[in-house]
Design a protein around this motif. Structure first.
Motif, PDB file in Angstrom:
ATOM      1  N   VAL A  57     -43.949  11.877  51.888  1.00 54.55           N
ATOM      2  CA  VAL A  57     -43.668  12.900  50.876  1.00 54.55           C
ATOM      3  C   VAL A  57     -42.679  12.334  49.867  1.00 54.55           C
ATOM      4  CG1 VAL A  57     -42.694  15.196  50.497  1.00 54.55           C
ATOM      5  CG2 VAL A  57     -44.064  14.748  52.539  1.00 54.55           C
ATOM      6  N   ALA A  58     -42.949  12.505  48.585  1.00 51.19           N
ATOM      7  CA  ALA A  58     -42.072  11.956  47.549  1.00 51.19           C
ATOM      8  C   ALA A  58     -40.824  12.813  47.422  1.00 51.19           C
ATOM      9  CB  ALA A  58     -42.810  11.907  46.216  1.00 51.19           C
ATOM     10  N   VAL A  59     -39.655  12.171  47.569  1.00 54.02           N
ATOM     11  CA  VAL A  59     -38.378  12.898  47.479  1.00 54.02           C
ATOM     12  C   VAL A  59     -37.367  12.074  46.719  1.00 54.02           C
ATOM     13  CG1 VAL A  59     -38.772  14.052  49.706  1.00 54.02           C
ATOM     14  CG2 VAL A  59     -37.425  11.951  49.626  1.00 54.02           C
ATOM     15  N   ASN A  60     -36.304  12.737  46.228  1.00 55.03           N
ATOM     16  CA  ASN A  60     -35.178  12.024  45.635  1.00 55.03           C
ATOM     17  C   ASN A  60     -34.319  11.487  46.782  1.00 55.03           C
ATOM     18  OD1 ASN A  60     -35.530  12.687  42.767  1.00 55.03           O
ATOM     19  ND2 ASN A  60     -35.065  14.771  43.378  1.00 55.03           N
ATOM     20  N   LEU A  63     -30.828  12.859  47.102  1.00 55.71           N
ATOM     21  CA  LEU A  63     -30.641  14.223  47.606  1.00 55.71           C
ATOM     22  C   LEU A  63     -31.019  14.324  49.081  1.00 55.71           C
ATOM     23  CD1 LEU A  63     -31.981  16.506  44.721  1.00 55.71           C
ATOM     24  CD2 LEU A  63     -29.622  15.923  45.275  1.00 55.71           C
ATOM     25  N   ASP A 129     -47.642  17.047  36.149  1.00 61.77           N
ATOM     26  CA  ASP A 129     -46.892  17.844  37.110  1.00 61.77           C
ATOM     27  C   ASP A 129     -46.310  16.958  38.209  1.00 61.77           C
ATOM     28  OD1 ASP A 129     -47.226  20.180  39.623  1.00 61.77           O
ATOM     29  OD2 ASP A 129     -46.235  20.652  37.732  1.00 61.77           O
ATOM     30  N   ALA A 130     -47.088  16.001  38.668  1.00 61.48           N
ATOM     31  CA  ALA A 130     -46.624  15.138  39.757  1.00 61.48           C
ATOM     32  C   ALA A 130     -45.429  14.296  39.341  1.00 61.48           C
ATOM     33  CB  ALA A 130     -47.759  14.225  40.220  1.00 61.48           C
ATOM     34  N   SER A 132     -43.238  15.254  37.060  1.00 61.50           N
ATOM     35  CA  SER A 132     -42.335  16.135  36.312  1.00 61.50           C
ATOM     36  C   SER A 132     -40.867  15.944  36.703  1.00 61.50           C
ATOM     37  CB  SER A 132     -42.733  17.601  36.527  1.00 61.50           C
ATOM     38  OG  SER A 132     -42.624  17.937  37.904  1.00 61.50           O
ATOM     39  N   GLY A 133     -40.626  15.248  37.800  1.00 59.77           N
ATOM     40  CA  GLY A 133     -39.249  14.986  38.210  1.00 59.77           C
ATOM     41  C   GLY A 133     -38.811  13.570  37.900  1.00 59.77           C
TER      42      GLY A 133
ATOM     43  N   HIS B  97     -43.690  27.237  41.777  1.00 60.31           N
ATOM     44  CA  HIS B  97     -44.172  26.109  40.982  1.00 60.31           C
ATOM     45  C   HIS B  97     -43.249  25.765  39.830  1.00 60.31           C
ATOM     46  CE1 HIS B  97     -48.011  23.994  39.297  1.00 60.31           C
ATOM     47  NE2 HIS B  97     -47.012  23.193  39.456  1.00 60.31           N
ATOM     48  N   ASN B 101     -38.439  20.510  40.041  1.00 55.82           N
ATOM     49  CA  ASN B 101     -39.531  19.611  39.700  1.00 55.82           C
ATOM     50  C   ASN B 101     -40.220  19.216  41.001  1.00 55.82           C
ATOM     51  OD1 ASN B 101     -38.457  16.936  40.822  1.00 55.82           O
ATOM     52  ND2 ASN B 101     -36.782  17.538  39.489  1.00 55.82           N
ATOM     53  N   THR B 102     -41.303  18.479  40.908  1.00 62.65           N
ATOM     54  CA  THR B 102     -42.094  18.134  42.094  1.00 62.65           C
ATOM     55  C   THR B 102     -41.254  17.516  43.203  1.00 62.65           C
ATOM     56  OG1 THR B 102     -44.021  17.785  40.717  1.00 62.65           O
ATOM     57  CG2 THR B 102     -44.071  16.804  42.887  1.00 62.65           C
ATOM     58  N   LEU B 103     -40.363  16.598  42.861  1.00 61.50           N
ATOM     59  CA  LEU B 103     -39.579  15.903  43.883  1.00 61.50           C
ATOM     60  C   LEU B 103     -38.622  16.856  44.594  1.00 61.50           C
ATOM     61  CD1 LEU B 103     -38.777  12.666  41.860  1.00 61.50           C
ATOM     62  CD2 LEU B 103     -40.324  12.841  43.803  1.00 61.50           C
ATOM     63  N   THR B 104     -37.924  17.690  43.821  1.00 64.85           N
ATOM     64  CA  THR B 104     -36.963  18.598  44.467  1.00 64.85           C
ATOM     65  C   THR B 104     -37.695  19.681  45.253  1.00 64.85           C
ATOM     66  OG1 THR B 104     -36.754  19.774  42.360  1.00 64.85           O
ATOM     67  CG2 THR B 104     -35.026  18.218  42.915  1.00 64.85           C
ATOM     68  N   ARG B 105     -38.872  20.099  44.793  1.00 62.41           N
ATOM     69  CA  ARG B 105     -39.636  21.111  45.526  1.00 62.41           C
ATOM     70  C   ARG B 105     -40.070  20.590  46.904  1.00 62.41           C
ATOM     71  NH1 ARG B 105     -41.733  22.308  40.254  1.00 62.41           N
ATOM     72  NH2 ARG B 105     -43.681  21.156  40.505  1.00 62.41           N
ATOM     73  N   ASN B 106     -40.228  19.287  47.010  1.00 60.39           N
ATOM     74  CA  ASN B 106     -40.629  18.741  48.307  1.00 60.39           C
ATOM     75  C   ASN B 106     -39.526  18.835  49.360  1.00 60.39           C
ATOM     76  OD1 ASN B 106     -43.244  18.030  47.617  1.00 60.39           O
ATOM     77  ND2 ASN B 106     -42.703  15.951  46.980  1.00 60.39           N
ATOM     78  N   ARG B 107     -38.299  19.079  48.939  1.00 61.74           N
ATOM     79  CA  ARG B 107     -37.182  19.175  49.883  1.00 61.74           C
ATOM     80  C   ARG B 107     -36.580  20.578  49.912  1.00 61.74           C
ATOM     81  NH1 ARG B 107     -36.109  15.986  53.777  1.00 61.74           N
ATOM     82  NH2 ARG B 107     -33.851  15.972  53.506  1.00 61.74           N
TER      83      ARG B 107
END
Lengths: 157, 288, 771
Positions: A57-60, A63, A129-130, A132-133, B97, B101-107
């Motif tokens: 899963v893609a994450v920062n 964080l 969207d993918a 967007s971060g 949604h 953003n996509t990355l922060t939503r994943n956590r």
């Protein structure tokens, strides 16, 4: 300073490491494990340059506390592909001119990989969207989206 | 933040035992998307951080005949992807949604977003409009059920006790005749903190409003319901004229602040503009 | 590349490498994560540096107590102004040629007086970052806060708080005088007068400022940093009191610059700490530190008065420009000069009066940022054009067409344009591509079209006597080496040189290796700024490669008993034009030359035209080598109730001269356009009484993938630039005219004009309510 012993799998390699409670995965990767391909653009989740795959899963990584990655698989861009075995995404980014200063590239490709792992033929909107971060200041995003879309069309299920 | 300890509880009881024994600030962490920046900015200096993210039993989305039940640790991403939520409560999908953003939503987790209690918490308005219930577990006691509209006390303040955690969020499935809309106004289209956000649920029959639930974010010290406007709408014919008249009343219900993102006047004005729009969108969905 | 249109003027030469879209050689390492940016570097025994910054925007420093910090275990150095051998230097612009009159004080560490919040007060080097951070907190600085001044107009008033040590906050002013504006206005049927305001803007490169330094053999200080200017080694040496040849700066691959890494950022601090501790040191700014303390784009207040006849011919333009220089001078005088010379835009105006000044305040200092003073005035002059069009009932294209400069016409500064001017061509083509307005999708949605044209210089000011050097050589196996001081920002600066060398020497681009950015080992190429690298180091590389080619062909001609003109280099071979079968492999030719003692390398120096300083009293003379002309056309959808602007289409049409690498040129056009979009719609470093209220990327907003549209590029190739193969520079021109195009489109959609950037939703709603 108190440390805790954990074990992570970084790009397929099993690693035992001692970390402090407040240590982020970004810090551990860059400062302790030499994984400088993961970038630090802002340190608080606003730019995406530190993105990695955590159990796919893609994450920062800025964080995520390293302790929260205990027992998990971490994939950086080096685990996605390399010079000898490039991933189609990397080839596409190179060929389509999607890389200028390159600082956002590792994070972009991580987010793109996460997208293509679950959606083989994303629309342009879904690609936007993918990523967007993931901030990019150089390219205006167009060639990055082109590069991802190109791979999408060539992927086999 | 040196000297911070970390606890990975095997279950909730473990967590509560450790909390009892600890003096000093304890902070729960789930996705970490709010907690970690706070620790690094030193606006938060916990003695102990308790990692709830390992409690697998708190990740789920369940549907029964009458209710939807979402485990507190369900990520925002999971909510975005959920067919159940999209079918039953599309305003919740929509809000999910547009969070971060996509990355922060994943956590980020649903429980975390609510417990953080930002006045602009993205998930609060739709859940308020759905009249959601917060279920908690607490130290020695078994826990309680709190109606979401009684949950927020102020900016980043909730009724949760020091050792109380959210375990799940539930709401009754809206009736077939109920439709909603969620609108978020931000300065850009990703990674934007709301200037105004609102969620509307309307139950309309023969163009007359039977039931209205209106919730707002970023325009008061906490996310809020607008009971007055709800009452005005209920029993009224949903004509354009009526909607316009009633929507303007919202400006008296809210107390937005001026900050670097927007002035209070602009927020007030946009709240009534977007409320009109949301009501109209909800009505249109009802017609389909 | 399929949607890019390229319109070529027919030419005789056919290219092998140049003009073809080529993947850049640095792209591979970046795609695989191999590239080492400054913060990725690590040296055994390295210390970590941290900077203590001023808490106040204006204050006297009464005392700084560093004792506690020094005593903290793990701390190796704590430095304040007294520890810096030459804490103050005077910056004189121009690396090789001194230009008097505009000297700015450059201070390494604040000494006795603080001039902006975030100014560096002290430096710490310690064994870990955590210790360094702790040590910084233990330094006790005692301030006497002063009132300060935060608005340039206030700062100009007599009796205003003095930011610096002088008697006036006004750094300098310029004038341009052409004809007689009184007469011009009297001949005008309509006059439009407006004041335009633009804010502080941050470069927002994703890589924060960073570098490492270490003491090498013979006491040489080595600095490896993310910088656009390795030539700062001279200033750094002056600060340390070292001879210039004992400070070495190596430039890393830069993660974005845009002018923000043009001034010294970390380098001097690193040099001082490495020198004091005799250990390697690393310094990387946090994002907040970057926003707080590095240069910004100058805010401007621009009062414009434009008069035109009813046929749309502009008769007079009067402009007053005031820029906010912030706490220190840096490049403010030069940015102001660019604005002043560019204040009239690409238009032929008989009567012109421009007065400009730049003023110190206690805000963050302003300096270079892509466009260098031109995006600001372009916003003003292109808004004025549309206002005139509206009053005269002419289309935006018509009014511009009646006034565009042409080749052979003179600017208001007297300089005659001696190269092709792609106006109205770029405007016509951009509008043609824009086509018809689409229909609104909802009752509140309004659709608007807008254009804006610009002329943007490339190459530095000609009185700076700019030069650039490059080495091209062939190895024994026929592979090619280029050594050039060029700093690579990510715009393909290094890669272009490879392409040029490959073109001349007839080898694939992959056979060329470019070594860059080392003051000790690569010929100095000058700054990567002012859209000058392709022009300067490109030409230097071309000269060097041509010389090497000449020597090779001379030997080959001798070997084949033909004349040079019969020969060409292609595909690693020399071939006879009329008998393609007859070849000598490059490798064999190289050996033959080596055997004869023919040097197969050349360091060439390219000199830009050297002119004298312009007459600042009247603003007459040549300032720039050449200009890039272009037009942006935009379609927007504005939600009239919320004020939100959505870009539907963005077309960039520029005359690029010759696209050496079309992929790279497109990249600049697309990226520059989106940076311009950010300037138009969302970017604003908000300072209140000198305090930054937008300290991170949560508050300072730049466009995300969901905010943008796919930029459509139309590249014209007039071949009439002064760069290699007739190329023009595009780095800055690509971002200058977007903001006014967008604002013009918004005005077209709504019927109201916004005179201030960024055009936020709130400003739009306010303007609509007023109307």
């Amino acid at each position: 300073m108190k440390t805790y012993s954990i074990h992570i799998i970084l790009n397929g390699e099993s690693i035992k490491i001692d970390v402090a409670a407040q240590e982020t995965l970004l810090e551990t990767l860059r400062d302790k494990l030499g994984a400088t391909e993961v970038k630090n653009g802002c340190g608080k989740g606003d730019c995406g340059s530190c993105a990695v795959l955590l159990d796919g899963v893609a994450v920062n990584s800025c964080l995520t506390l390293t302790l929260q990655a205990d027992g998990k698989e971490i994939t950086t861009i080096k685990g996605i592909g390399n010079d000898e075995n490039p991933h189609p995404l990397q080839k596409s980014f190179i060929e389509k001119g999607a890389i200028q200063c390159g600082f956002c590239t590792a994070g972009m490709i991580v987010s793109a990989k996460a997208l293509l792992d679950t959606n083989l033929r994303p629309s342009r909107e879904q690609i936007r969207d993918a990523i967007s971060g993931n901030l990019c200041r150089c390219t205006g995003y167009k060639k990055i989206i082109d590069a991802i879309q190109d791979v999408a069309f060539e992927s086999k299920p | 933040m040196e000297g911070m300890d970390y606890l990975r509880p095997r279950n909730l009881r473990d967590a509560f035992n450790a909390i009892e024994k600890t003096k000093g600030l304890i902070k729960f962490i789930a996705g970490g998307t709010n907690v970690i920046p706070d620790i690094r900015a030193e606006t938060l200096s916990p003695k102990l951080i308790v990692d709830l993210s390992v409690l697998k039993s708190l990740y789920y989305i369940k549907e029964t005949n009458r209710t939807i039940s979402i485990g507190a640790l369900t990520t925002i991403s999971e909510i975005v992807k959920s067919d159940v939520i999209r079918r039953v409560a599309p305003i919740l999908s929509s809000a999910a949604h547009q969070l971060g953003n996509t990355l922060t939503r994943n956590r980020a987790t649903l429980g975390g977003n609510l417990a953080d209690a930002s006045p602009a918490a993205d998930m609060a308005p739709p859940l308020l409009a759905l009249e959601a219930l917060i279920h908690t577990k607490c130290g020695q006691e078994s826990g309680r059920k709190i109606s979401l509209d009684k949950f927020f006390l102020g900016p980043n303040k909730t009724v949760l006790a020091k050792d109380e955690i959210i375990t799940k969020i539930t709401f009754l499935k809206p009736k077939e005749s109920a439709h909603g809309s969620y609108i978020k106004l931000g300065l850009r289209d990703s990674m934007a903190i709301s200037i105004v956000s609102l969620a509307v649920m309307l139950q309309v029959e023969n163009n007359v409003c039977q039931k209205a639930r209106i919730a707002l974010g970023a325009v008061a010290p906490t996310p809020v319901r607008s009971y007055r406007v709800e009452k005005e709408l209920e029993g009224r014919e949903m004509s354009i004229k009526n909607i316009h008249e009633i929507a303007v009343l919202i400006e008296k219900e809210i107390s937005p602040i001026s900050d670097i993102r927007a002035s209070a006047e602009y927020r007030k004005y946009e709240t009534s503009v977007l409320l009109k729009r949301a009501i109209q969108q909800a009505l249109e969905r009802g017609k389909k | 590349m399929s949607d890019t249109k390229k319109i070529e003027t027919p030419h005789k030469k056919s290219f092998k490498s140049v003009g073809k879209p080529q993947p850049r050689h640095d792209a591979r390492d970046k795609a695989f994560g191999y590239t080492k940016y400054a913060d990725d570097l690590s040296i055994l025994g390295m210390l970590y540096a941290k900077v203590l910054r001023s808490e106040y925007a204006a204050a006297n420093i009464l005392s700084i107590d560093t004792k506690k910090a020094e005593k903290l275990p793990g701390v190796r150095a704590v430095l304040t102004a007294k520890d810096v051998p030459n804490n103050e230097t005077i910056t004189r612009f121009g690396q090789t040629h001194s230009v008097g009159g505009f000297e700015g004080l450059y201070r390494v560490l604040a000494d006795k007086k603080v001039r902006f919040k975030g100014e560096a007060i002290a430096l710490v080097a310690a064994e870990t970052i955590a210790i360094a951070e702790k040590a910084v907190k233990l330094i006790r600085a005692n301030y006497d806060p002063l009132p300060g001044v935060f608005d340039p107009i206030e700062a100009m008033k007599p009796g205003a708080y003095q930011v610096g040590e002088g008697k006036s906050n006004v750094i300098c002013n310029y004038k341009v005088r052409k004809g007689d504006v009184k007469k011009g206005f009297s001949l005008s049927d309509v006059i439009v007068e407006n004041t335009y305001r633009v804010p502080f803007v941050d470069h927002a490169y994703i890589e924060p400022e960073s570098g490492v330094a270490w003491t090498g053999e013979d006491g040489i200080i080595n600095i490896q940093a993310s910088t656009q200017v390795i030539e700062h080694f001279r200033e750094i040496a002056d600060v340390l009191g070292f001879p210039h040849n004992k400070v070495r700066v190596i430039g890393t691959m830069i993660g974005g610059g845009f002018g923000g890494k043009e001034d010294i950022t970390v380098e001097t601090y690193l040099a001082l700490l490495a020198w004091k501790t005799k250990k390697p040191v690393k310094l990387t700014f946090t994002r907040e530190e970057s926003v707080l303390s590095h240069s910004k784009r100058h805010p401007y207040i621009m009062k414009y008065r434009t008069g035109a006849t009813k046929d749309g011919k502009i008769m007079a333009l009067e402009a007053e420009l005031i820029s906010d220089a912030g706490g220190y001078v840096y490049l403010s005088p030069w940015v102001l000069l660019y604005s002043t010379v560019g204040a009239t835009g690409p238009y032929d105006i008989p009567h012109v009066k421009v007065d400009s000044c730049t003023v110190l305040t206690n805000n963050t200092f302003s300096s270079a940022f892509r466009g260098f003073g031109v995006p600001q005035v372009c916003f003003a002059y292109e808004s004025q054009m549309d206002e005139l069009a509206r009053l005269l009932n002419l289309s935006p294209l018509e009014i511009r067409t009646r006034n565009y400069l042409r080749k052979g016409k003179a600017l208001a500064t007297g300089r005659v344009l001696d190269h092709y001017v792609a106006l109205p061509e770029t405007a016509e083509k951009a509008l043609e591509a824009l086509g018809k307005k689409r229909r609104p999708r909802s009752p509140a949605e309004k659709i608007g079209h807008g254009i804006a044209s610009a002329m943007t210089s490339y190459g530095r000011m000609v009185f700076l006597h700019d030069t650039s050097r490059s080495y091209v050589g062939i190895e024994m196996d026929g592979s090619v080496t280029v050594r050039c001081g060029v700093q690579d920002l990510g715009g393909g600066q290094a890669s272009s040189l490879a392409q040029i060398a490959a073109e001349e020497l007839g080898v694939p681009m992959d056979d060329v290796r470019v070594y860059i950015a080392d003051t000790a080992l690569t010929p100095l190429a000058g700054t990567t700024t002012a859209t000058r690298q392709l022009y300067m180091s490109g030409n230097a590389t071309l000269m060097a490669a041509k010389e090497v080619k000449k020597r090779l062909l001379e030997k080959a001609a001798q070997m084949l008993d033909v004349v040079i003109d019969d020969l060409d280099l292609k595909d690693r071979k020399v071939l006879l034009r009329r008998k393609p079968g007859k070849t000598i492999s490059l490798k064999n030719l190289v050996r033959a030359c080596a055997s004869d003692g023919i040097p197969l390398y050349k360091v060439a120096q390219f000199n830009a035209p050297f002119r004298e300083l312009i007459d600042f009293k009247k603003g007459q003379g040549q300032v720039f080598p050449d200009f890039t002309f272009g037009t942006h056309a935009v379609e927007v959808a504005v939600d009239a109730e919320t004020g939100k602007v959505q870009l539907l289409r963005l077309i960039a049409c520029l005359d690029v001269g010759k696209a050496i690498n079309p992929l790279s040129v497109e990249g600049q056009l697309e990226g520059g356009a989106i940076q311009g979009m950010g300037y138009a719609l969302m970017e604003d470093v908000i300072l209140k009484n000198g305090v930054t209220l937008t300290p991170s990327f949560s508050e300072y907003l730049i466009p995300t993938s969901l905010d943008v549209v796919d930029v459509e590029c139309i590249m014209l190739e007039s071949r009439d630039g002064v760069g290699p193969y007739g190329a023009k520079g595009v780095g800055e021109p690509s971002m200058v005219s977007i903001a006014p195009a967008i604002v013009n489109a918004v005005c077209d959609a709504l019927g109201v004009r916004i005179f201030e950037l960024p055009v936020t939703p709130e400003k739009i709603v306010k303007a609509l309510k007023k109307a």
